[in-house]
Design a protein around this motif. Structure first.
Motif, short mmCIF file in Angstrom:
data_model
loop_
_atom_site.label_atom_id
_atom_site.label_comp_id
_atom_site.label_asym_id
_atom_site.label_seq_id
_atom_site.Cartn_x
_atom_site.Cartn_y
_atom_site.Cartn_z
N LEU A 24 1.22 1.87 4.77
CA LEU A 24 1.05 1.07 3.55
C LEU A 24 1.25 2.04 2.38
O LEU A 24 0.52 3.01 2.24
N HIS A 27 -0.56 2.88 -3.65
CA HIS A 27 -0.79 1.82 -4.65
C HIS A 27 -2.22 1.89 -5.15
O HIS A 27 -3.05 2.57 -4.55
N ASP A 29 -5.36 -0.95 -6.25
CA ASP A 29 -5.61 -2.37 -6.03
C ASP A 29 -5.84 -3.09 -7.35
O ASP A 29 -6.43 -2.55 -8.28
N HIS A 84 -4.21 4.94 -3.42
CA HIS A 84 -4.46 5.18 -2.00
C HIS A 84 -3.30 4.66 -1.16
O HIS A 84 -2.41 3.97 -1.66
N ARG A 94 -5.37 0.29 14.84
CA ARG A 94 -6.29 0.44 13.71
C ARG A 94 -6.41 -0.91 13.01
O ARG A 94 -5.40 -1.58 12.77
N SER A 96 -8.06 -2.54 9.48
CA SER A 96 -8.79 -2.31 8.23
C SER A 96 -8.98 -3.66 7.56
O SER A 96 -8.11 -4.52 7.62
O1 AKG Z 1 -5.57 -0.02 5.54
C1 AKG Z 1 -6.15 0.58 4.62
O2 AKG Z 1 -7.00 1.44 4.81
C2 AKG Z 1 -5.79 0.29 3.19
C3 AKG Z 1 -5.66 -1.19 2.87
C4 AKG Z 1 -5.36 -1.37 1.41
O3 AKG Z 1 -5.17 -0.46 0.68
C5 AKG Z 1 -5.28 -2.71 0.83
O4 AKG Z 1 -5.38 -3.71 1.56
O5 AKG Z 1 -5.12 -2.82 -0.40
#
Ligand code: AKG
Ligand code: FE2
Length: 158
Positions: A24, A27, A29, A84, A94, A96
């Motif tokens: 990813l 960027h 948020d 990030h 993984r 998230s």
């Molecule tokens: O997968 C991640 O740790 C980051 C996800 C992320 O930055 C987002 O969803 O805006």
């Protein structure tokens, strides 16, 4: 149709990429804050003071919280949103979960005027809404520009 989808999904699978590749892209948020849970390492943040990428360890059950663009605007730049990205690991799956907190779609946010704006400290960002952010994304789909950059007000003596 199923085989068409299978082929497209398989081609898009991130495990085909090499270890350490960016999954990813970098960027910040939209929203005030983001609350994120990661099942294994992958999240990297850019340190404010030297722009170095730093891995965020995956601590079981720990929530990672960071500042988003809307809080940077609301605070007139006193709080900076966090850049990030997520890195791939082909050996481990993984998951998230990111929960991004903002206002309703057409609600424009600008900084607190009376408290934060003065002649010495002018307003630094134009007000904008989530709707505006989606418009920015649609017209910058092929670039890695951050929407907050497009909100900066350039004062004459800068
Ligand atoms: O997968 C991640 O740790 C980051 C996800 C992320 O930055 C987002 O969803 O805006
Ligand atoms: Fe993010």
């Amino acid at each position: 149709m199923v085989s068409y989808l299978e082929e497209k999904l398989e081609n898009g699978m991130q495990h085909r990429l090499r270890a350490g590749a960016v999954g990813l892209a970098s960027h910040s948020d939209y929203g005030f804050i983001t609350i994120l849970l990661q099942s294994s390492p992958g999240l990297e943040v850019m340190r404010h003071h030297d722009d170095a990428w730093t891995a965020v360890p995956a601590v079981s059950g720990a929530l990672h919280v960071h500042v988003g663009d809307t809080l940077e605007v609301l605070s007139n730049g006193q709080l900076k949103s966090l850049v990030h990205r997520a890195i791939l690991n082909p050996d481990e799956s993984r998951i998230s979960i990111a929960s991004i907190h903002g206002l309703s779609v057409d609600e424009k946010v600008r900084c607190a005027q009376e408290e934060l704006v003065s002649e010495q400290s002018p307003e630094m960002y134009r007000g904008s809404s989530f709707h505006d952010f989606l418009g920015f994304l649609a017209s910058n789909i092929d670039s890695y520009k951050r929407s907050i950059e497009s909100l900066k007000i350039h004062h004459r003596d800068e």
